[in-house]
Scaffold this active site. Structure first.
Site, PDB file in Angstrom:
ATOM      1  N   SER A 139       0.900  -1.191   0.023  1.00 43.86           N
ATOM      2  CA  SER A 139      -0.025   0.008  -0.096  1.00 43.86           C
ATOM      3  C   SER A 139       0.941   1.157   0.068  1.00 43.86           C
ATOM      4  O   SER A 139       2.170   0.989   0.259  1.00 43.86           O
ATOM      5  CB  SER A 139      -0.752   0.043   1.366  1.00 43.86           C
ATOM      6  OG  SER A 139      -1.453   1.200   1.393  1.00 43.86           O
ATOM      7  N   TYR A 152      -2.172  -1.475  10.546  1.00 44.48           N
ATOM      8  CA  TYR A 152      -2.130  -1.558   8.689  1.00 44.48           C
ATOM      9  C   TYR A 152      -0.850  -0.925   8.388  1.00 44.48           C
ATOM     10  O   TYR A 152      -0.159  -1.668   7.541  1.00 44.48           O
ATOM     11  CB  TYR A 152      -3.378  -0.671   8.461  1.00 44.48           C
ATOM     12  CG  TYR A 152      -3.365  -0.906   6.765  1.00 44.48           C
ATOM     13  CD1 TYR A 152      -4.185  -1.957   6.365  1.00 44.48           C
ATOM     14  CD2 TYR A 152      -3.104   0.058   6.024  1.00 44.48           C
ATOM     15  CE1 TYR A 152      -4.532  -1.869   4.958  1.00 44.48           C
ATOM     16  CE2 TYR A 152      -3.230  -0.028   4.601  1.00 44.48           C
ATOM     17  CZ  TYR A 152      -3.841  -0.834   4.102  1.00 44.48           C
ATOM     18  OH  TYR A 152      -4.090  -1.290   2.787  1.00 44.48           O
TER      19      TYR A 152
HETATM   20  P1  NAD Z   1     -11.529  -6.144  -0.210  1.00 48.89           P
HETATM   21  O1  NAD Z   1     -12.233  -6.072   1.157  1.00 48.89           O
HETATM   22  O2  NAD Z   1     -12.186  -5.865  -1.568  1.00 48.89           O
HETATM   23  O3  NAD Z   1     -10.576  -7.384  -0.328  1.00 48.89           O
HETATM   24  C1  NAD Z   1      -9.934  -8.138   0.679  1.00 48.89           C
HETATM   25  C2  NAD Z   1      -9.869  -9.607   0.370  1.00 48.89           C
HETATM   26  O4  NAD Z   1      -8.973 -10.142   1.563  1.00 48.89           O
HETATM   27  C3  NAD Z   1     -11.309 -10.114   0.255  1.00 48.89           C
HETATM   28  O5  NAD Z   1     -11.327 -11.215  -0.710  1.00 48.89           O
HETATM   29  C4  NAD Z   1     -11.443 -10.718   1.574  1.00 48.89           C
HETATM   30  O6  NAD Z   1     -12.239 -11.814   1.762  1.00 48.89           O
HETATM   31  C5  NAD Z   1     -10.030 -11.266   1.806  1.00 48.89           C
HETATM   32  N1  NAD Z   1      -9.713 -11.770   3.340  1.00 48.89           N
HETATM   33  C6  NAD Z   1      -9.920 -10.887   4.401  1.00 48.89           C
HETATM   34  N2  NAD Z   1      -9.613 -11.531   5.369  1.00 48.89           N
HETATM   35  C7  NAD Z   1      -9.336 -12.839   5.018  1.00 48.89           C
HETATM   36  C8  NAD Z   1      -8.708 -13.985   5.677  1.00 48.89           C
HETATM   37  N3  NAD Z   1      -8.721 -14.052   6.986  1.00 48.89           N
HETATM   38  N4  NAD Z   1      -8.384 -15.073   4.986  1.00 48.89           N
HETATM   39  C9  NAD Z   1      -8.409 -15.173   3.640  1.00 48.89           C
HETATM   40  N5  NAD Z   1      -8.829 -13.946   3.112  1.00 48.89           N
HETATM   41  C10 NAD Z   1      -9.327 -12.825   3.589  1.00 48.89           C
HETATM   42  O7  NAD Z   1     -10.363  -4.948  -0.263  1.00 48.89           O
HETATM   43  P2  NAD Z   1      -9.282  -4.434  -1.260  1.00 48.89           P
HETATM   44  O8  NAD Z   1      -9.423  -3.068  -1.379  1.00 48.89           O
HETATM   45  O9  NAD Z   1      -9.443  -5.413  -2.495  1.00 48.89           O
HETATM   46  O10 NAD Z   1      -7.873  -4.795  -0.518  1.00 48.89           O
HETATM   47  C11 NAD Z   1      -6.964  -5.861  -1.223  1.00 48.89           C
HETATM   48  C12 NAD Z   1      -5.621  -5.383  -0.696  1.00 48.89           C
HETATM   49  O11 NAD Z   1      -5.047  -4.406  -1.367  1.00 48.89           O
HETATM   50  C13 NAD Z   1      -5.436  -5.258   0.842  1.00 48.89           C
HETATM   51  O12 NAD Z   1      -4.227  -6.053   1.157  1.00 48.89           O
HETATM   52  C14 NAD Z   1      -5.567  -3.920   1.013  1.00 48.89           C
HETATM   53  O13 NAD Z   1      -4.698  -3.517   2.352  1.00 48.89           O
HETATM   54  C15 NAD Z   1      -4.668  -3.618  -0.209  1.00 48.89           C
HETATM   55  N6  NAD Z   1      -4.936  -2.082  -0.509  1.00 48.89           N
HETATM   56  C16 NAD Z   1      -6.402  -1.650  -0.765  1.00 48.89           C
HETATM   57  C17 NAD Z   1      -6.366  -0.245  -1.258  1.00 48.89           C
HETATM   58  C18 NAD Z   1      -7.749   0.341  -1.796  1.00 48.89           C
HETATM   59  O14 NAD Z   1      -7.811   1.622  -1.781  1.00 48.89           O
HETATM   60  N7  NAD Z   1      -8.669  -0.443  -1.569  1.00 48.89           N
HETATM   61  C19 NAD Z   1      -5.078   0.544  -1.089  1.00 48.89           C
HETATM   62  C20 NAD Z   1      -4.022   0.152  -0.809  1.00 48.89           C
HETATM   63  C21 NAD Z   1      -4.009  -1.184  -0.505  1.00 48.89           C
END
Ligand code: NAD
Length: 257
Positions: A139, A152
């Site tokens: 991130s 985080y």
């Molecule tokens: P999201 O909530 O749509 O996806 C998260 C995924 O992780 C989901 O598929 C969920 O089922 C899975 N998950 C959660 N807990 C779990 C567990 N215990 N075991 C297995 N799977 C699990 O969120 P997202 O925004 O797509 O985030 C995905 C990644 O990207 C994360 O690591 C997040 O920190 C990172 N990220 C997101 C953003 C953003 O703006 N959306 C920005 C920077 C980084």
């Protein structure tokens, strides 16, 4: 080098960024394992639909990545792992003196330790195959901080650090390890925050996005899951064979500030 004989595991990929990356890899013809902690009909249907759409093998494997043994078992059950995308992640926002211990533990386990366990399980497979790509979804918070996100930010900085170690341990092999550092990405989770933000600040949709949600993103535009998928696919290509141990920001200029 052809990607169509490769198998990719994308953790946390039944929604959001993980799903976008899984779709890009399936579209490129890789066999793809999608994952979450749930085991619903929808999860398996998602895999079947993706397989039909991209005419490749797509399987869903349930694993709760807060548990070390399940993280390792995910890789073992997949049976092959040429591309490992560590994407699963959760968030909790609170001041450090009020941050619940169980939330700290869960974020460190899911966002950071799971990547250690899946990598440890996948590396012997990559070494046997003589090729591998490890892509950790960190991130902008792996490079910089924001208040109220102690667990985080700690986990994401940890992932960036571990990525460098994996790259050094595999430097002379055809294995690379890199971290993608997204800024704000338009996912269902972000979309669902827009109505509340509009109401709270009395703003229209465009102003709420620009002034509140994208306050720190100079481009004033969300990255898309498709762009993250394209970045992951690039890291799998021959052009990226000498890119290892580094971070690629997809953040609209956030970390240039
Ligand atoms: P999201 O909530 O749509 O996806 C998260 C995924 O992780 C989901 O598929 C969920 O089922 C899975 N998950 C959660 N807990 C779990 C567990 N215990 N075991 C297995 N799977 C699990 O969120 P997202 O925004 O797509 O985030 C995905 C990644 O990207 C994360 O690591 C997040 O920190 C990172 N990220 C997101 C953003 C953003 O703006 N959306 C920005 C920077 C980084």
């Amino acid at each position: 080098m052809s990607l169509t004989d490769k198998t990719a595991i994308v953790t946390g990929s039944n929604s959001g960024i993980g799903l976008g990356i899984a779709r890009s890899l399936a579209e490129a013809g890789l066999t793809v394992v999608i994952n979450s902690f749930t085991d619903s009909e929808d999860d398996h249907k998602l895999a079947a639909d993706m397989a039909a759409e991209f005419k490749t093998d797509v399987r869903y494997i349930q694993a709760d990545l807060s548990k070390a043994d399940q993280a390792r078992a995910l890789v073992e059950k997949a049976g092959a792992c040429d591309v490992l995308v560590n994407n699963a992640g959760i968030q909790h926002v609170a001041g450090i003196d009020e941050f619940p211990t169980e939330k700290w533990d869960a974020i460190i386990a899911i966002n950071m330790s799971s990547a250690f366990h899946t990598t440890a399980a996948a590396l012997p497979m990559m070494r046997k195959a003589g090729w591998g790509r490890i892509i950790n979804i960190a991130s902008a918070h792996g490079l910089t901080a924001s208040p109220y996100k102690s667990a985080y930010v700690a986990a994401k900085h940890g992932v960036v650090g571990m990525t460098k170690v994996v790259a050094l341990e595999t430097a002379e092999e055809e294995i690379t390890a890199n971290a993608i550092c997204p800024g704000y990405v338009m996912t269902p989770l972000v979309e669902s925050q827009i109505p509340d933000t509009m109401e709270k600040y009395g703003m229209d949709r465009e102003t709420a996005i620009r002034e509140v949600l994208l306050d720190r993103q100079p481009s004033k535009a969300f990255a898309t899951t498709d762009q993250l998928g394209g970045t992951a696919l690039f890291l799998c290509s021959d052009h990226a064979a000498q890119i290892t141990g580094t971070t690629i920001s997809v953040d609209g200029g956030w970390t240039a500030l």
